[in-house]
Scaffold this active site. Sequence first.
Site, short mmCIF file in Angstrom:
data_model
loop_
_atom_site.label_atom_id
_atom_site.label_comp_id
_atom_site.label_asym_id
_atom_site.label_seq_id
_atom_site.Cartn_x
_atom_site.Cartn_y
_atom_site.Cartn_z
CG HIS A 147 -24.60 14.54 -61.27
ND1 HIS A 147 -24.65 14.76 -62.63
CD2 HIS A 147 -23.67 13.57 -61.08
CE1 HIS A 147 -23.79 13.95 -63.24
NE2 HIS A 147 -23.18 13.22 -62.32
CD GLU A 148 -22.24 12.13 -57.82
OE1 GLU A 148 -22.39 10.91 -58.06
OE2 GLU A 148 -21.46 12.85 -58.46
CG HIS A 162 -24.76 8.95 -61.28
ND1 HIS A 162 -24.79 8.71 -62.64
CD2 HIS A 162 -23.83 9.93 -61.10
CE1 HIS A 162 -23.94 9.51 -63.27
NE2 HIS A 162 -23.36 10.27 -62.36
CD GLU A 182 -21.18 11.36 -65.10
OE1 GLU A 182 -21.40 12.43 -64.51
OE2 GLU A 182 -20.97 10.30 -64.49
#
Length: 268
Positions: A129-130, A133, A191
């Site tokens: 997920h990071e 980003h 997100e």
Amino acid sequence: MKLIQFSYKATLAAALVILIGCSSSPTGRKQFAVLPDSQMDQMGVQSFTEMKKETPASSNAKLREQVQCVADTIIAVLPDKYRNQDWEIVLFDDEQVNAFALPGYKVGVYTGLLKVAENQSQLAAVVGHELAHVIARHGNERVSTQLATSQALALGYQLSGEESPEKIVIFQALGIGAQIGIILPFSRSHESEADLLGLEYMAKAGFDPRESVQLWRNMSEGGNSKTPELLSTHPSHSTRIEDLQSNMQPNFAVYNALVAKNKQSQCY
């Protein structure tokens, strides 16, 4: 009054311009990202350097190795443009249940998160997920959106005539409206996009994508957020779980194919 009404419409029109994409994210979503990536990378590196001064890195070598292994395994399956970057992953000694990403290929994980991410695949869901980003340039989008919104409101204020109590009230309402109607939902879209990209990355790297759902169940049980989704920069836990489950089948097929070849990840 007519001048204020004109300014109201002009400001709304200017604010809507920021929704027009200038580029596309990895999922094909239109983006508004006007700052040079090199400038964003410089800002990210500077911020990460300051954070390392303020918060110590974990001294637990085993935990550091586990986090690095998960990150390296996911980075290895990224497209060449991102796989060959000089990523820096730091495990910070802090009890908050969180992780973050900054432009410049910087990712921070807090030790508190490892109490909720119970296995390598749950940690991979967070790390993926990071990484997403950064790859999707969400930092650039967020800063660009905030700059455009504030400039549109400032311009409208200057063009709306003399100071008056009515003018002040109107522009205060516009500022709140922009925050709720543009900036917060924009961040929620980041997100959600990072969740789905991270799901894809972790499956390709040989981590069980089903554990992403369990991670958010763990988060939900922890009750770490009571903010209504409308006023939050993050989707609710239930929304995230539903989105992940809706996109699970193709990613689970990728993971299963790796398991059949005994190529699943084994960081710990």
